[in-house]
Design a protein around this motif. Structure first.
Motif, short mmCIF file in Angstrom:
data_model
loop_
_atom_site.label_atom_id
_atom_site.label_comp_id
_atom_site.label_asym_id
_atom_site.label_seq_id
_atom_site.Cartn_x
_atom_site.Cartn_y
_atom_site.Cartn_z
N ARG A 259 24.02 3.89 15.80
CA ARG A 259 25.44 3.80 15.61
C ARG A 259 25.59 2.88 14.10
O ARG A 259 24.81 2.05 13.91
CB ARG A 259 26.22 3.39 16.79
CG ARG A 259 25.83 1.89 16.91
CD ARG A 259 26.53 1.32 18.32
NE ARG A 259 26.67 0.03 18.39
CZ ARG A 259 27.77 -0.82 18.05
NH1 ARG A 259 28.77 -0.52 17.40
NH2 ARG A 259 27.64 -2.24 18.35
N GLN A 263 30.79 -1.41 7.52
CA GLN A 263 30.80 -0.57 6.29
C GLN A 263 31.41 -1.63 5.31
O GLN A 263 32.47 -2.04 5.33
CB GLN A 263 31.42 0.74 6.26
CG GLN A 263 31.57 1.32 5.16
CD GLN A 263 32.65 2.35 5.00
OE1 GLN A 263 32.20 3.55 5.73
NE2 GLN A 263 33.74 2.49 4.27
N ASN A 271 35.90 4.09 7.57
CA ASN A 271 34.81 5.08 8.07
C ASN A 271 34.61 6.38 7.16
O ASN A 271 35.09 7.00 7.27
CB ASN A 271 35.39 5.57 9.51
CG ASN A 271 35.61 4.51 10.60
OD1 ASN A 271 34.87 3.59 10.35
ND2 ASN A 271 36.70 4.57 11.28
N THR A 274 29.31 8.76 8.60
CA THR A 274 28.77 8.56 10.26
C THR A 274 27.36 8.92 10.27
O THR A 274 26.91 9.14 9.34
CB THR A 274 29.83 9.56 10.98
OG1 THR A 274 29.35 9.45 12.38
CG2 THR A 274 29.29 11.04 10.44
N ASN A 276 24.29 10.36 12.89
CA ASN A 276 23.87 11.10 14.15
C ASN A 276 23.03 10.30 15.08
O ASN A 276 22.03 9.72 14.62
CB ASN A 276 22.93 12.38 13.67
CG ASN A 276 22.57 13.35 14.91
OD1 ASN A 276 22.11 12.77 15.99
ND2 ASN A 276 23.18 14.47 14.63
N SER A 277 23.68 10.14 16.38
CA SER A 277 23.09 9.14 17.10
C SER A 277 21.44 9.40 17.26
O SER A 277 20.77 8.38 17.96
CB SER A 277 23.93 9.03 18.52
OG SER A 277 24.08 10.41 19.22
N ILE A 282 22.64 9.98 8.06
CA ILE A 282 23.95 9.69 7.65
C ILE A 282 24.55 10.59 6.87
O ILE A 282 23.96 11.10 5.76
CB ILE A 282 23.80 8.24 6.93
CG1 ILE A 282 23.11 7.07 7.94
CG2 ILE A 282 25.12 7.58 6.23
CD1 ILE A 282 22.88 6.05 7.27
N VAL A 285 31.96 11.32 6.02
CA VAL A 285 32.91 11.87 6.87
C VAL A 285 34.34 11.91 6.41
O VAL A 285 35.35 12.38 7.18
CB VAL A 285 32.85 10.90 8.36
CG1 VAL A 285 33.33 9.54 8.10
CG2 VAL A 285 33.50 11.47 9.41
#
Length: 862
Positions: A259, A263, A271, A274, A276-277, A282, A285
């Protein structure tokens, strides 16, 4: 089993922890021999390892065995339980060896059991040793059995991780386990009687370490660098961050989730990216990436195990630096539309001028992100014959102009228009002009320019040999500063032969010496000199000019005959002498040459003759039939073809000698030709013999003299001669006044009979040695005293009359000095004053008086 090491699986080998099963190179698992499967499942560990990288990977394989129907009316037999141990067997007692009863009452051996894996949690706190399981055999009620275990962790490294009680069969773990160090152990249990005989077949024991969440996720890199184009759409891939967890990846302990924590900067949105968990990718977004506003983002990424549970999982962080790369979305433009600048005058060659204040914004872009696509580089266009602009190579670089042949006296100002555009087209969707213009006014400022020679290099032609003071030319310079009242003065800068003079005011050049074309300073008939023209401006300026003088040759050098020496036989028709001439002049003042013999003396033409071969060569030979051997000087007149012609009488030395049949001079003939007769040669040889004889006689005389000097006999016995001996005595007494001492004993002996009667071979001690002796300083020689006693008395009286001398002259008592000694006491020698007495003559008495000479005579060594 399937395995991929990302390198094509070259050289990868497979192994199992069971001797009953093997794995082929393609991953196929097969039985090594006939195997009985006693249980419903079997768990194996398959290991893949690379011999090159020494990497190892493990996978657990579980076999499920399907049940088969019973045949021949047999029913499954229950295992035999030991009475009293039922409860314990159901909990932690294993009976791997089973005994069954047949229908006729006989016991038969059944197949061995496969023990299920034993699970041990890692990082256990003990206490240790901690019991894991108890192993028993049905035969332990009949005989005494001893249990043991073998394998990795028991009797193989790591040693003694597991132990077993040999009597009860209880197996223990002796220390905490670490799954990351080793995830499983394969042991074998053995049962033997007291004599060591095998009672049961070995049974396999599999021990698996249960993973605990004791390792944090670790990022491969602490700092990740990525880039994304400005203006990218949402969902654009940027980079991937990766974290590894040493815990079991099949459990939540090793499942990592990602996560974004922060930033920086949070512009235009907090934001912008983003992640991907699960994969760590990265992506963008939000829209609005603009390199001209934000060139770089710093994103903190957190990785957490336990599937991202922040309450129970362990976390770690890394930094992702995202650089916004440039695209050509802004056209270049000037910061101002009109510019006024000044430039110095007098630039006669293209050169860099003064930096102007013109600045191109160049859309604030950077070139480094686009190799080969110079979207940020601009091209400046300028139409004028006197000026040019340097193309900018970096953002916000100032444009520099170049001035060529700008003359204040011709033009004092220029009006220019500069246009700038991108080298690459603008990005799609940009509706703006791709170029920009600006007006530039350039004012020329007057500066002091150096004088220059209009004709440089200047070439003149004249004949060599012109007299001193001749005016050659006027080599003047021009001062381009018409509006400055300045004077130009001239001087020599380089005149190698010092042949020229220049007038300091008008530049008139005259000769200071006679110009000679044959001089070493002439190169290819050209003499070169450099002159300096300097004005009196502030600051002064100067220019140089080169004058080249081409010298035309005149016939001022007579020819020289070659060669100067030659050799010929005393009889004609055997050989001749080829002659030629050398002339320092050049054509047409050289050949063809004329060779002739003078009429005086008449013997020359009588004995010799010249035959012409061509314009440059001729032959000299004998005219008569025989000429006596010797050296003859033959004069020859050589005339060149100049206008007027010059001639020179040269003498050639001709050696006439007897020759053999091949025409070569003989040895005797060569000597005779050198001018020495037989009588002269004999006289020289006799002189040499006489000189050698004299040298030999001198050497013999020197040897004989040296031998006589070495064989000379002594006249005095060294034991009787006390004049140069200093003896050491043991007793000292009063002076001469206290003792009756006869000083007459110190007188020289009057007779030498006792010395002459000595046996031969006795030599004086003070005789000069044969070998080398030390050299002493030469002192003045004084007359030797005839009576040593008088000499000592005189010294004694001088010491007694000296009021400053202490009473050191007391007479001493000496030991017996030997028979025949007539010497008296010399004790008063040391008490004598050295006031005005000169003792330098002691140095002449030999080396035995050196001590006294050093004590009284000399100040050199003091």
């Amino acid at each position: 089993v399937k395995f991929n090491n990302c390198a094509g699986n070259k050289g990868v080998r497979y192994e199992t922890n069971s001797l009953d099963f093997k794995v082929r190179a393609d991953g196929t698992l097969f039985a090594a021999h006939h195997v009985q499967m006693p249980s419903k499942q079997l768990i194996l560990v398959v290991t893949a390892w690379d011999p090159q990288t020494l990497g190892k990977w493990e996978a657990m394989v579980r076999f499920l065995v399907a049940e088969k129907s019973q045949h021949n009316g047999h029913k499954p037999k229950g295992r035999k339980l030991v009475p009293g141990d039922l409860v314990q067997q159901q909990s932690d007692t294993l009976l791997p060896w089973r005994q069954h009863q047949s229908a006729n009452g006989l016991r038969r051996q059944k197949r061995d059991w496969v023990i299920p894996p034993i699970n041990v949690p890692e990082n256990s706190r003990g206490p240790f040793p901690q019991q894991l399981v108890r192993i028993r055999s049905d035969k332990d009620k009949e005989i005494h059995i001893r249990y043991s275990i073998t394998g990795v962790g028991a009797d193989q490294p790591p040693m003694e991780v597991f132990s077993i009680d040999p009597v009860s069969g209880r197996m223990y773990v002796t220390r905490p386990m670490d799954r990351e160090e080793r995830a499983s152990y394969h042991l074998r249990a053995h049962a033997v009687d007291m004599n060591g005989n095998k009672v049961e077949n070995p049974i396999d024991l599999y021990i698996y370490v249960i993973d605990m969440n004791d390792n944090r996720p670790e990022f491969i890199n602490q700092v990740y660098n990525g880039s994304v184009d400005e203006g990218s759409k949402p969902g654009t891939y940027v980079m991937t961050v990766t974290a590894n967890d040493a815990d079991d990846g099949t459990t939540a302990n090793g499942m990592v989730r990602y996560r974004i924590v922060t930033q920086t900067p949070q512009s235009p949105s907090q934001n912008m990216f983003t992640i991907n968990s699960e994969t760590g990718d990265i992506v963008t977004v939000a829209a609005g990436l603009d390199r001209e506003k934000v060139q770089q983002y710093i994103v903190i990424v957190q990785a957490t195990d336990m599937e991202g549970n922040l309450n129970y999982g362990l976390s770690n962080t890394a930094t992702a630096i995202i650089t916004v790369t440039d695209v050509n979305d802004n056209p270049p433009e000037f910061t101002t539309s009109t510019v006024s600048i000044n430039t110095p005058a007098g630039a006669k060659q293209p050169q860099k001028g003064v930096r102007t204040s013109v600045i191109i914004t160049q859309n604030l872009t950077r070139v480094s992100n686009y190799v080969g696509v110079p979207t940020t580089m601009c091209t400046c266009a300028l139409i004028h014959s006197h000026f040019g602009f340097s193309q900018p190579k970096a953002p916000r670089e100032k444009i520099q102009y170049f001035a060529a042949a700008v003359d204040y006296e011709m033009n004092r100002a220029f009006m220019l228009t500069v246009m700038v555009s991108n080298q690459a087209p603008l990005a799609s969707g940009i509706q703006m002009s791709f170029q920009s213009t600006a007006g530039v006014t350039i004012s020329v400022t007057d500066v002091n320019e150096a004088p220059y020679f209009p004709t440089n290099h200047k070439l003149i032609r004249l004949e060599e040999g012109v007299p001193t003071g001749t005016v050659l030319t006027t080599f003047s310079a021009v001062d381009p500063d018409r509006f400055m009242q300045q004077a130009v003065r001239y001087s020599k800068l380089s005149d190698p032969a010092n042949w020229l003079n220049i007038n300091a005011t008008n530049g008139q050049i005259t000769t200071a010496a006679v110009l000679d074309r044959e001089s070493d300073y002439i190169k290819n008939n050209v003499y070169e000199a450099t002159f300096l023209a300097a004005d009196n401006g502030i600051p002064p300026a100067s220019g140089t000019g080169t004058l080249q003088i081409y010298l035309i040759d005149i016939n001022d050098n007579a020819p020289e005959l070659l060669p100067k020496e030659a050799q010929i036989c005393e009889k004609p028709n055997l050989n001749v002498i080829n002659i030629t001439a050398a002339d320092a002049d050049i054509d047409p003042n050289v050949g063809p040459f004329v060779f002739e013999l003078p009429s005086v003396p008449s013997a020359v033409r009588k004995n010799w003759t010249i035959t012409r071969l061509n314009g440059d060569y001729a032959q000299l030979s004998l005219r008569i039939m025989y000429l006596e051997a010797g050296v003859y000087d033959v004069p020859i007149i050589v005339t060149d073809s100049g206008n007027p012609p010059l001639y020179n009488t040269s003498v050639i030395k001709v050696k006439v000698c007897p020759c053999d049949e091949n025409g070569d001079c003989t040895t005797i003939g060569a000597v005779a030709a050198a001018g020495l007769g037989t009588g002269a040669i004999i006289a020289i040889l006799i002189c040499i013999i006489i000189l050698l004889t004299m040298v030999l006689l001198f050497v013999v005389w020197m040897k004989r003299r040296e031998k006589e000097r070495h064989t000379k006999q002594l006249l005095i016995d060294p034991e009787d001669d006390v004049r140069d001996n200093i003896l050491k005595y043991d007793e000292e007494g009063g002076g001469e006044e206290d003792q009756d001492y006869d000083l007459s004993q110190l007188q020289q002996p009057e007779t030498m009979d006792h010395v002459l009667n000595k046996t031969p071979g006795v030599r004086r001690v003070d005789e000069r040695p044969i070998g080398a002796e030390p050299q002493y300083p030469i002192r003045p020689v004084i007359p030797h005293p005839g009576d040593i006693g008088d000499f000592i008395n005189e010294g004694l009286r001088a010491a007694d009359n000296d009021p400053t001398a202490p009473p050191y002259d007391s007479l001493l008592v000496f030991d017996y000095e030997g028979s025949g000694s007539t010497a008296g006491s010399v004790s008063s020698l040391n008490s004598s004053s050295s006031g005005d007495q000169d003792y330098d003559y002691l140095n002449d008495w030999g080396p035995r008086f050196k001590k006294l000479a050093d004590m009284y005579g000399g100040g050199e060594e003091d």
